[in-house]
Scaffold this motif. Structure first.
Motif, short mmCIF file in Angstrom:
data_model
loop_
_atom_site.label_atom_id
_atom_site.label_comp_id
_atom_site.label_asym_id
_atom_site.label_seq_id
_atom_site.Cartn_x
_atom_site.Cartn_y
_atom_site.Cartn_z
N ARG A 4 0.84 -1.19 0.00
CA ARG A 4 0.00 0.00 0.00
C ARG A 4 0.88 1.25 0.00
O ARG A 4 1.60 1.52 0.94
CB ARG A 4 -0.88 -0.02 1.24
N LEU A 6 0.53 5.20 -0.17
CA LEU A 6 -0.48 6.24 -0.04
C LEU A 6 0.10 7.59 -0.41
O LEU A 6 1.22 7.91 -0.03
CB LEU A 6 -0.98 6.30 1.41
N THR A 44 3.22 4.01 3.87
CA THR A 44 2.91 3.24 5.08
C THR A 44 3.71 1.95 5.18
O THR A 44 3.83 1.39 6.26
CB THR A 44 1.41 2.87 5.14
N HIS A 92 -8.96 10.95 11.13
CA HIS A 92 -7.83 10.04 11.07
C HIS A 92 -6.53 10.74 11.44
O HIS A 92 -6.13 11.70 10.79
CB HIS A 92 -7.73 9.40 9.69
N ASN A 143 -0.54 3.03 10.23
CA ASN A 143 -1.70 2.61 9.46
C ASN A 143 -2.55 3.85 9.17
O ASN A 143 -3.51 4.13 9.85
CB ASN A 143 -2.50 1.56 10.24
N TRP A 145 -4.76 6.61 6.67
CA TRP A 145 -5.71 6.70 5.57
C TRP A 145 -5.15 7.64 4.51
O TRP A 145 -4.34 8.51 4.79
CB TRP A 145 -7.03 7.26 6.08
#
Length: 159
Positions: A4, A6, A44, A92, A143, A145
């Motif tokens: 992932r 981001l 991340t 978040h 973690n 968003w």
């Protein structure tokens, strides 16, 4: 498994600056400029923290330059805790901190509840500009968003 990546943009804006401690009203004229802390994209999955550097420049005049020293403090930001500063994207958090040194071992705060202020002095014969670096770090592998994360920190200069 898909890694992932981001596209997070973390920006720290300065809510303002407060001046305190001038014993002769009107005799102390100060100006300050602050380069915002911008972390850029955050991965991340990276095992390395995301680091950046900003600057503070303070110029003052007073009737007695030889005795002019200052203390520079940073507020905890929206988290209310210098030891756990957090940028927000909606609800978040993305945790980060601000440091006084390049090794990022001394948290820059306000001497109460964690973190240390920075003491600085002007040269004895001049009132040249004092420039200080602010070292920012987002710890690795949070973690988080996807989004634009922001926080606001108040800088206070007392002399």
């Amino acid at each position: 498994m898909i890694a992932r990546l981001l596209a997070l943009i973390g920006a720290l804006t300065w809510a303002g600056a407060a001046w305190a401690g001038c014993s002769t009203p009107g005799a102390c004229l100060c100006s300050m400029s602050v380069t915002s802390i911008v972390f850029g994209n955050y991965n991340t999955q990276s095992a390395s923290p995301t680091d950046t550097v900003g600057t503070i420049a303070v110029s003052c005049s007073s009737p007695d330059p030889a005795n002019s020293t200052m203390s520079i403090t940073l507020s905890p930001g929206s988290s209310g805790n210098v030891n756990a500063r957090a940028m927000q994207a909606g609800l978040h958090p993305l945790y980060y901190n601000l440091y006084t040194n390049a090794a990022r071992t001394i948290i820059w705060g306000d001497d109460s509840g964690g973190g240390e202020s920075v003491a600085a002095g002007f040269p004895a014969t001049t009132r040249s500009t004092i420039k200080l670096n602010i070292y920012g770090r987002i710890p690795a592998q949070q973690n988080a968003w996807v989004g634009s994360y922001r926080d606001s920190v108040t800088l206070t200069v007392s002399y």
